[in-house]
Design a protein around this motif. Structure first.
Motif, PDB file in Angstrom:
ATOM      1  N   TYR A   2       0.841  -1.180   0.000  1.00 10.69           N
ATOM      2  CA  TYR A   2       0.000   0.000   0.000  1.00 10.69           C
ATOM      3  C   TYR A   2       0.881   1.236   0.000  1.00 10.69           C
ATOM      4  N   PHE A   3       0.476   2.234  -0.745  1.00  7.42           N
ATOM      5  CA  PHE A   3       1.252   3.455  -0.829  1.00  7.42           C
ATOM      6  C   PHE A   3       0.366   4.659  -0.557  1.00  7.42           C
ATOM      7  N   PRO A   4       0.286   5.134   0.682  1.00  9.15           N
ATOM      8  CA  PRO A   4      -0.493   6.342   0.910  1.00  9.15           C
ATOM      9  C   PRO A   4       0.249   7.543   0.350  1.00  9.15           C
ATOM     10  N   MET A  54      -8.045   3.680  -2.709  1.00 15.86           N
ATOM     11  CA  MET A  54      -7.979   3.619  -4.168  1.00 15.86           C
ATOM     12  C   MET A  54      -7.345   2.311  -4.592  1.00 15.86           C
ATOM     13  N   PHE A  55      -8.054   1.581  -5.424  1.00 16.92           N
ATOM     14  CA  PHE A  55      -7.551   0.335  -5.993  1.00 16.92           C
ATOM     15  C   PHE A  55      -6.958   0.643  -7.363  1.00 16.92           C
ATOM     16  N   TYR A  56      -5.753   0.138  -7.595  1.00 15.99           N
ATOM     17  CA  TYR A  56      -5.030   0.442  -8.824  1.00 15.99           C
ATOM     18  C   TYR A  56      -4.149  -0.752  -9.192  1.00 15.99           C
ATOM     19  N   ALA A  57      -3.515  -0.657 -10.350  1.00 17.23           N
ATOM     20  CA  ALA A  57      -2.471  -1.600 -10.753  1.00 17.23           C
ATOM     21  C   ALA A  57      -1.374  -0.795 -11.451  1.00 17.23           C
ATOM     22  N   ASP A  58      -0.164  -1.294 -11.358  1.00 15.77           N
ATOM     23  CA  ASP A  58       0.970  -0.582 -11.958  1.00 15.77           C
ATOM     24  C   ASP A  58       0.813  -0.398 -13.460  1.00 15.77           C
ATOM     25  N   TRP A  59       0.135  -1.323 -14.131  1.00 12.51           N
ATOM     26  CA  TRP A  59      -0.004  -1.291 -15.583  1.00 12.51           C
ATOM     27  C   TRP A  59      -1.207  -0.461 -16.051  1.00 12.51           C
ATOM     28  N   CYS A  60      -2.013   0.059 -15.136  1.00 11.99           N
ATOM     29  CA  CYS A  60      -3.282   0.723 -15.455  1.00 11.99           C
ATOM     30  C   CYS A  60      -3.080   2.187 -15.836  1.00 11.99           C
ATOM     31  N   GLY A  61      -3.266   2.505 -17.114  1.00 16.26           N
ATOM     32  CA  GLY A  61      -3.125   3.877 -17.596  1.00 16.26           C
ATOM     33  C   GLY A  61      -4.077   4.857 -16.937  1.00 16.26           C
ATOM     34  N   GLY A  81      -7.338  15.895   1.945  1.00 16.13           N
ATOM     35  CA  GLY A  81      -6.609  16.200   3.165  1.00 16.13           C
ATOM     36  C   GLY A  81      -7.295  15.760   4.439  1.00 16.13           C
ATOM     37  N   GLY A  82      -8.599  15.674   4.432  1.00 19.76           N
ATOM     38  CA  GLY A  82      -9.327  15.262   5.619  1.00 19.76           C
ATOM     39  C   GLY A  82      -9.559  13.766   5.710  1.00 19.76           C
ATOM     40  N   TYR A  83      -9.017  13.027   4.770  1.00 17.04           N
ATOM     41  CA  TYR A  83      -9.192  11.577   4.737  1.00 17.04           C
ATOM     42  C   TYR A  83      -7.874  10.875   5.060  1.00 17.04           C
ATOM     43  N   ILE A  84      -7.987   9.677   5.539  1.00 17.28           N
ATOM     44  CA  ILE A  84      -6.839   8.779   5.606  1.00 17.28           C
ATOM     45  C   ILE A  84      -6.821   8.120   4.230  1.00 17.28           C
ATOM     46  N   TYR A  85      -5.722   8.246   3.524  1.00 18.39           N
ATOM     47  CA  TYR A  85      -5.673   7.863   2.117  1.00 18.39           C
ATOM     48  C   TYR A  85      -4.717   6.702   1.911  1.00 18.39           C
ATOM     49  N   VAL A  86      -5.175   5.666   1.215  1.00 15.37           N
ATOM     50  CA  VAL A  86      -4.339   4.496   0.995  1.00 15.37           C
ATOM     51  C   VAL A  86      -4.586   3.936  -0.406  1.00 15.37           C
ATOM     52  N   HIS A  87      -3.507   3.495  -1.035  1.00 21.03           N
ATOM     53  CA  HIS A  87      -3.553   2.800  -2.325  1.00 21.03           C
ATOM     54  C   HIS A  87      -3.543   1.300  -2.082  1.00 21.03           C
ATOM     55  N   VAL A  88      -4.265   0.560  -2.885  1.00 19.96           N
ATOM     56  CA  VAL A  88      -4.243  -0.900  -2.824  1.00 19.96           C
ATOM     57  C   VAL A  88      -3.953  -1.412  -4.229  1.00 19.96           C
ATOM     58  N   ASN A  89      -2.845  -2.139  -4.362  1.00 18.48           N
ATOM     59  CA  ASN A  89      -2.465  -2.716  -5.649  1.00 18.48           C
ATOM     60  C   ASN A  89      -3.255  -4.010  -5.845  1.00 18.48           C
ATOM     61  N   THR A  90      -4.130  -4.025  -6.843  1.00 18.22           N
ATOM     62  CA  THR A  90      -5.017  -5.180  -7.065  1.00 18.22           C
ATOM     63  C   THR A  90      -4.257  -6.440  -7.479  1.00 18.22           C
ATOM     64  N   ILE A 102     -13.816  -5.766  -6.520  1.00 15.43           N
ATOM     65  CA  ILE A 102     -13.293  -4.908  -7.574  1.00 15.43           C
ATOM     66  C   ILE A 102     -13.337  -5.653  -8.906  1.00 15.43           C
ATOM     67  N   SER A 103     -14.007  -5.050  -9.887  1.00 16.89           N
ATOM     68  CA  SER A 103     -14.074  -5.657 -11.211  1.00 16.89           C
ATOM     69  C   SER A 103     -13.399  -4.798 -12.268  1.00 16.89           C
ATOM     70  N   GLY A 104     -13.088  -3.556 -11.940  1.00 18.39           N
ATOM     71  CA  GLY A 104     -12.393  -2.657 -12.849  1.00 18.39           C
ATOM     72  C   GLY A 104     -11.657  -1.600 -12.053  1.00 18.39           C
ATOM     73  N   ILE A 105     -10.608  -1.055 -12.648  1.00 15.10           N
ATOM     74  CA  ILE A 105      -9.809  -0.039 -11.961  1.00 15.10           C
ATOM     75  C   ILE A 105      -9.567   1.144 -12.890  1.00 15.10           C
ATOM     76  N   PRO A 106      -9.337   2.330 -12.335  1.00 22.58           N
ATOM     77  CA  PRO A 106      -9.276   2.626 -10.914  1.00 22.58           C
ATOM     78  C   PRO A 106     -10.660   2.525 -10.272  1.00 22.58           C
ATOM     79  N   ALA A 107     -10.659   2.056  -9.044  1.00 26.62           N
ATOM     80  CA  ALA A 107     -11.873   2.009  -8.230  1.00 26.62           C
ATOM     81  C   ALA A 107     -11.521   2.633  -6.888  1.00 26.62           C
ATOM     82  N   TYR A 108     -12.453   3.317  -6.292  1.00 28.32           N
ATOM     83  CA  TYR A 108     -12.157   4.002  -5.039  1.00 28.32           C
ATOM     84  C   TYR A 108     -13.399   4.003  -4.165  1.00 28.32           C
ATOM     85  N   PHE A 109     -13.122   4.011  -2.877  1.00 30.67           N
ATOM     86  CA  PHE A 109     -14.162   3.927  -1.872  1.00 30.67           C
ATOM     87  C   PHE A 109     -13.872   4.914  -0.758  1.00 30.67           C
TER      88      PHE A 109
END
Length: 135
Positions: A2-4, A54-61, A81-90, A102-109
């Motif tokens: 995860y990369f916040p 945020m759900f992402y992948a390294d290859w996702c344009g 700024g008011g959120y705790i923010y984290v990336h999740v590599n699918t 998750i069925s498609g990316i980027p997806a965020y919650f």
């Protein structure tokens, strides 16, 4: 892994409610579970902080475009700024990807400290679209 976006937190002042101050940890947590614990701690001390996941992948344009043009922009950082923010590599975090269906990316919650989904979205959004989505 995860990369916040640590920069989302550098401009955020301490939250103060009834004289109590919630201080952000330094360095910020980098795992989803740690961010969840931070959200729970914020609920105990001041007010509940929600998590922007945020759900992402390294290859996702579109993921890269959303991050660089929206989330990393000055206005995007201010919005989050008011959120705790984290990336999740699918590709690396299959269980969490499955948990959030998750069925498609980027997806965020936006989720609360109990992992209750408050909002969900997908696809590229510019800053004004993200602002409207977060309201």
């Amino acid at each position: 892994v995860y990369f916040p976006l640590h920069s989302c937190y550098t401009e955020v002042p301490p939250l103060i409610d009834d004289g109590k101050e919630f201080k952000w940890p330094n360095p910020m947590p980098t795992r989803y579970s740690e961010c969840l614990e931070l959200a729970k701690a914020s609920k105990q001390s001041v007010c509940e902080k929600r998590i922007f996941v945020m759900f992402y992948a390294d290859w996702c344009g579109p993921c890269k475009q959303f991050e660089s043009q929206t989330l990393n922009s000055a206005e995007g950082k201010k919005l989050l700024g008011g959120y705790i923010y984290v990336h999740v590599n699918t590709d690396k975090e299959k269980a969490l990807t499955k948990q959030y269906k998750i069925s498609g990316i980027p997806a965020y919650f936006v989720v609360d400290s109990t992992e209750k989904v408050i909002k969900k979205g997908s696809g590229f959004k510019n800053v004004s679209q993200l602002k409207q989505w977060l309201e």
